[in-house]
Design an enzyme around this catalytic site. Sequence first.
Site, PDB file in Angstrom:
ATOM      1  N   GLU A 108     -67.097  -6.273  -7.319  1.00 53.36           N
ATOM      2  CA  GLU A 108     -65.778  -6.216  -7.233  1.00 53.36           C
ATOM      3  C   GLU A 108     -65.498  -6.037  -5.974  1.00 53.36           C
ATOM      4  O   GLU A 108     -64.876  -5.735  -5.180  1.00 53.36           O
ATOM      5  CB  GLU A 108     -64.708  -5.120  -8.227  1.00 53.36           C
ATOM      6  CG  GLU A 108     -63.361  -5.915  -7.962  1.00 53.36           C
ATOM      7  CD  GLU A 108     -62.351  -5.081  -9.453  1.00 53.36           C
ATOM      8  OE1 GLU A 108     -61.276  -5.483  -9.561  1.00 53.36           O
ATOM      9  OE2 GLU A 108     -62.520  -3.628  -9.585  1.00 53.36           O
ATOM     10  N   HIS A 139     -85.500 -10.666 -25.428  1.00 51.46           N
ATOM     11  CA  HIS A 139     -85.903 -11.735 -26.114  1.00 51.46           C
ATOM     12  C   HIS A 139     -84.205 -12.181 -26.406  1.00 51.46           C
ATOM     13  O   HIS A 139     -84.015 -13.375 -27.207  1.00 51.46           O
ATOM     14  CB  HIS A 139     -85.421 -11.093 -27.769  1.00 51.46           C
ATOM     15  CG  HIS A 139     -86.546 -10.306 -28.250  1.00 51.46           C
ATOM     16  ND1 HIS A 139     -88.038 -11.199 -28.741  1.00 51.46           N
ATOM     17  CD2 HIS A 139     -86.931  -9.182 -28.195  1.00 51.46           C
ATOM     18  CE1 HIS A 139     -88.402 -10.262 -29.048  1.00 51.46           C
ATOM     19  NE2 HIS A 139     -88.434  -8.873 -28.368  1.00 51.46           N
ATOM     20  N   LYS A 264     -53.769 -12.913 -11.075  1.00 54.11           N
ATOM     21  CA  LYS A 264     -52.763 -12.665 -11.671  1.00 54.11           C
ATOM     22  C   LYS A 264     -51.188 -12.679 -10.960  1.00 54.11           C
ATOM     23  O   LYS A 264     -50.570 -13.019 -11.429  1.00 54.11           O
ATOM     24  CB  LYS A 264     -52.260 -11.411 -11.165  1.00 54.11           C
ATOM     25  CG  LYS A 264     -53.499  -9.650 -11.234  1.00 54.11           C
ATOM     26  CD  LYS A 264     -53.802  -8.606 -11.026  1.00 54.11           C
ATOM     27  CE  LYS A 264     -54.333  -7.586 -11.765  1.00 54.11           C
ATOM     28  NZ  LYS A 264     -53.716  -6.252 -11.536  1.00 54.11           N
TER      29      LYS A 264
END
EC number: 5.3.1.9
Length: 317
Positions: A108, A139, A264
């Site tokens: 960000e 793994h 947004k």
Amino acid sequence: LVEKFGIDPNNAFAFWDWVGGRYSVCSAVGVLPLSLQYGFSVVEKFLQGAHSIDQHFSSAPFEKNIPVLLGLLSVWNVSFLGYPARAILPYSQALEKLAPHIQQVSMESNGKGVSIDGLPLPFESGEIDFGEPGTNGQHSFYQLIHQGRVIPCDFIGVVKSQQPVYLKGEVVNNHDELMSNFFAQPDALAYGKTPAQLKKENVSEHLIPHKTFTGNRPSLSILLPTLDAYRIGQLLAIYEHRVAVQGFVWGINSFDQWGVELGKSLATQVRKQLHASRVKGEPVEEGFNFSTKTLLTRYLQATTDVPADPSTLLPNI
């Protein structure tokens, strides 16, 4: 708002409006809930650890300045060598949320395409951060790190275990077993394994290409004496300052996040459409692109059981 709620402003915790959420852990926003959970004596040690790195960052010469050196390494890996990602690999389950947090702090802050002056950057900046506690990662995605794309790695180990287990007859205790992997992985990345070495081990000819490791893959290791509040404060501050150093070198603003706004804004339009369709039965407007319009229409058709004007409804638990 505090006064309207009936609280004396003198009893309110101050918070500057220019502090982004990702940098707010050491502010009242982070300190208050942490104090309620762990007690302020613990949080005070956390703050002292962070402060010690603040002091180190502001006073240590560049050649010995940990956040500066780490920041420059990231700039080198991203902008010069062209490695777009970084893996954060703590060998402690207690640090399982570190990578997601640094992911936000880093991506960000430095996920920008223009300089602080608004000019397009002539180079790549920012990095894709991800990670898991060590053996979990081994793994799942270490295969790619060792034999696929080159991804610089941050290995984080702890000298003293929080939960030591000693079993009679075992070669080493549980923490030594874990740390054996911590020390081995950077060497595997750095030196790899050549076809000549594999031939000496009598590996089948057809398997040699599959078992060859190129090596020369960058990583760094951080070894903490113990995992307490003080060291966690130090670790967090190191990464925060490291991200800032990268931003300074790239000439970008690491303290805004305008990239969050567009999504947004578009979500607000979708929200209005969903309300209009559910309450008034209006079709999806032409203002949406064909793909989004099609998806919205399918979504509304499949959720006709959603009440248009419901009373408060909560899921049955």
